[in-house]
Design an enzyme around this catalytic site. Sequence first.
Site, PDB file in Angstrom:
ATOM      1  N   LYS A  67       2.424  13.068   5.798  1.00 55.10           N
ATOM      2  CA  LYS A  67       1.791  11.876   5.238  1.00 55.10           C
ATOM      3  C   LYS A  67       2.440  10.571   5.708  1.00 55.10           C
ATOM      4  O   LYS A  67       1.776   9.536   5.802  1.00 55.10           O
ATOM      5  CB  LYS A  67       1.823  11.942   3.714  1.00 55.10           C
ATOM      6  CG  LYS A  67       0.926  13.014   3.110  1.00 55.10           C
ATOM      7  CD  LYS A  67      -0.536  12.732   3.344  1.00 55.10           C
ATOM      8  CE  LYS A  67      -1.434  13.705   2.590  1.00 55.10           C
ATOM      9  NZ  LYS A  67      -2.871  13.435   2.815  1.00 55.10           N
ATOM     10  N   GLU A  89      -3.612   6.405  -3.402  1.00 54.17           N
ATOM     11  CA  GLU A  89      -3.953   7.516  -4.287  1.00 54.17           C
ATOM     12  C   GLU A  89      -3.100   8.707  -3.885  1.00 54.17           C
ATOM     13  O   GLU A  89      -2.626   8.781  -2.749  1.00 54.17           O
ATOM     14  CB  GLU A  89      -5.429   7.868  -4.160  1.00 54.17           C
ATOM     15  CG  GLU A  89      -5.789   8.797  -3.014  1.00 54.17           C
ATOM     16  CD  GLU A  89      -5.466   8.273  -1.614  1.00 54.17           C
ATOM     17  OE1 GLU A  89      -5.149   9.107  -0.740  1.00 54.17           O
ATOM     18  OE2 GLU A  89      -5.555   7.052  -1.385  1.00 54.17           O
ATOM     19  N   SER A 359       2.409  21.567   7.218  1.00 51.08           N
ATOM     20  CA  SER A 359       2.198  20.147   6.936  1.00 51.08           C
ATOM     21  C   SER A 359       3.201  19.540   5.969  1.00 51.08           C
ATOM     22  O   SER A 359       3.325  18.326   5.884  1.00 51.08           O
ATOM     23  CB  SER A 359       0.785  19.928   6.396  1.00 51.08           C
ATOM     24  OG  SER A 359       0.570  20.717   5.235  1.00 51.08           O
TER      25      SER A 359
END
Length: 376
Positions: A67, A89, A359
């Site tokens: 991210k 968010e 991830s």
Amino acid sequence: MPALGELEAAYVEAMGDAAFVAEYERLLRTYVGRPTALTHARRMSEHLGGAQIYLKREDLAHSGAHKINNALGQALLAKLMGKRRVVAETGAGQHGVASATVAALLGLECVVYMGTVDMARQQPNVFRMKLLGAEVRPVDAGTRTLKDAINEAIRDWVTNINTTHYLLGSALGPHPYPTMVRDFQSIIGREARAQILEMTGRLPDQCIACVGGGSNSIGLFHAFRDDADVELIGVEAGGEGIASGKHAARFGDPAVGRLGVLHGTKTFVLQDPDGQIAETHSISAGLDYAAIGPEHAYLRDLGRAQYTYATDDEALNAFSTLCKLEGIIPALESSHAVAEAIKRAPQMKKDAILLVNLSGRGDKDLDTVMKAIRDE
């Protein structure tokens, strides 16, 4: 629309600005810790008795997941636009942590919206965000998960447009977000492509990644898009099984997954016959979303990528397997991709190559996993 027009113009200008790109790449190296490693999961490959599994280690990036690649790029863009405040968010909390991290780095005010259901199951990340100086605003509307957090973040953004940038975390939402997030995440695929060629002398047979909104997967897939011999496989959240109705498999359940619009995106959406957004379920908060990024829907329509799903139980089994055989604790989101590799590898030759995008790391999920084990 004026806000989106302003953002698109700023993004196009920034990506053509050598100084902006250089600063972004410098921080990826010196702050995020790129390039992340490519790890041959040797023991797991031997255990499964088939294809060789390689893990792209986004869990090793600063803040613990992919991210931050996108959060850093967008935060730099916000500063370039003169915005001193970002709203974000989060579902699993990793995008919230990444947003809070880069806001602290660049001196920006940060507000993160998070559904109360997700806050309860991701307490460690809630605390991390607060430690990093972000305000975490609970969302108690609707399903109290990612969809509702996005609703509130968008409301905040359009109310405070002159001072605020909406730092959207996945490859969805209105244009230019799907393109912009893909571009910032494409570093994953570019690195993985070069690394697998260096380590094995050839491209992988298959690339596998989990798909919620789809930022980590599109980041991996983009570098291999034009390599026709490389299969691209996205793994959605099968939850408690398609028949149960408790899942987030937009492509996996034709009864409720069909073309629609959600949060400014025309794509595949889980919805009832009246077009109302269906409730979703996944053990992984980051995959618990009713729509899929539009580029994934496009790749599926083209036949360039295929999409399947893993259930909660399969993800938990993959989580445990990777821990015990490789000493790596994966995020539950990533465990869905590992679960698909576990299914596929034994059916393939031993010289075949599976490239799996890991991830994120799983320390944020330990409470969820412990509860699941207790319940079992």
